[in-house]
Scaffold this active site. Structure first.
Site, PDB file in Angstrom:
ATOM      1  N   ARG A   1       8.880  18.294   6.129  1.00 39.38           N
ATOM      2  CA  ARG A   1       8.289  19.489   5.790  1.00 39.38           C
ATOM      3  C   ARG A   1       8.104  19.902   7.461  1.00 39.38           C
ATOM      4  NH1 ARG A   1       4.418  23.834   4.689  1.00 39.38           N
ATOM      5  NH2 ARG A   1       5.563  26.013   3.794  1.00 39.38           N
TER       6      ARG A   1
ATOM      7  N   ILE B   1       9.477  29.993   5.219  1.00 36.68           N
ATOM      8  CA  ILE B   1       9.682  28.965   4.151  1.00 36.68           C
ATOM      9  C   ILE B   1       8.313  29.381   3.148  1.00 36.68           C
ATOM     10  CG2 ILE B   1       7.936  27.586   5.990  1.00 36.68           C
ATOM     11  CD1 ILE B   1       9.425  25.250   5.706  1.00 36.68           C
ATOM     12  N   SER B   2       9.053  29.013   1.798  1.00 36.43           N
ATOM     13  CA  SER B   2       8.511  28.652   0.877  1.00 36.43           C
ATOM     14  C   SER B   2       7.106  28.036   1.200  1.00 36.43           C
ATOM     15  CB  SER B   2       8.763  28.494  -0.525  1.00 36.43           C
ATOM     16  OG  SER B   2      10.241  29.336  -0.267  1.00 36.43           O
ATOM     17  N   GLN B   3       5.745  27.689   0.320  1.00 39.08           N
ATOM     18  CA  GLN B   3       5.000  27.136  -0.022  1.00 39.08           C
ATOM     19  C   GLN B   3       5.263  25.312  -0.823  1.00 39.08           C
ATOM     20  OE1 GLN B   3       1.881  29.334  -2.321  1.00 39.08           O
ATOM     21  NE2 GLN B   3       0.396  27.028  -2.595  1.00 39.08           N
TER      22      GLN B   3
END
Ligand code: SAH
Length: 231
Positions: free
Chosen positions: A52, A78-80
């Site tokens: 990530r 950016i998503s969790q």
């Protein structure tokens, strides 16, 4: 631990997670995913392999391994990681599947999907995000992802139908053109609700006779916006 209130790597000024070695950082990252319900071994394996950190550049890079959404260019996020994991798990992707993702953003979700299926088409309305994600896919050798600048609310007619569709921006209702581009037997995961409120993540399955919906959990995504962005 009594007498040792701080982690030895946790020097003053360090962001959480910084200063720890990469293997330990990854272990903690995966542990947090499992704790939040990501249990599918294929999904965990894909998330172990896609770093990530590569998708979070600049100011927030040292927070890439925390279970938190982070800002990316063009005012997006950016998503969790746990939400990426739970959505990927809910999509039940198979190795032969052709998958459509709406909302490329950083490219992280597409990269995770690409290890689990045959091909990913990912669309974003921001040219800059698509260009940066494409460069990363190339750098990482992820050759089964096609990223395109397009209004994803219309789907991608020329490649339809899709086995799986994942929408990573919130719509008021599951967009009709996306439902129409889902194969019979296909699954779509989409956050539904008003843009500035808590939304519900919905899983839609298409059967011979229609669509079955189930509600998975509460989430919070940026809105699905019609038309192309300025940048
Ligand atoms: N999946 C991304 C996060 C997505 S954030 C990741 O892994 O990083 C939501 C994204 O949806 C934003 O990049 C936004 O530009 C995009 N988006 C919003 N409306 C859209 C539309 N109509 N078509 C395509 N992309 C859209």
């Amino acid at each position: 631990m009594s007498g040792a209130p701080r982690d030895p790597g946790d020097e003053p000024g360090d962001a959480p997670g910084a200063g720890t070695d990469p293997a330990e950082r990854k272990m903690r990252f995966l542990f947090a995913l499992r704790q939040r319900g990501v249990t599918d071994p294929r999904v965990l394996d894909a998330m172990e392999r896609i770093d990530r950190g590569a998708f979070v550049r600049g100011h927030f890079e040292d927070r890439a391994y925390e279970d938190t959404p982070l800002p990316i260019p063009c005012g997006q996020t950016i998503s969790q990681p746990s939400v990426v994991g739970l959505m990927t798990q809910a999509l039940q992707v198979g190795p032969r599947d052709k998958v459509l993702e709406i909302g490329t953003g950083s490219g992280y979700q597409a990269a995770v999907l690409s290890l689990l299926c045959r091909r990913v088409y990912t669309l974003d309305r921001h040219r800059r995000l698509v260009a940066e994600a494409e460069a990363l896919f190339r750098e990482l050798g992820l050759s089964n992802i096609t990223a395109m600048v397009a209004d994803g609310s219309r789907g991608l007619q020329e490649q339809a139908p899709f086995d799986r569709i994942m929408v990573t921006a919130a719509a008021e209702d599951p967009p009709g053109s996306l439902l129409a581009q889902l194969k019979i037997g296909g699954i779509m995961v989409v956050p539904v609700g008003q843009s500035d409120a808590v939304q519900t993540l919905i899983r839609v399955r298409r059967s011979e006779t229609g669509f079955d919906y189930d509600e998975l959990r509460q989430v919070r995504f940026v809105p699905l916006v019609e038309g192309l962005g300025q940048t």
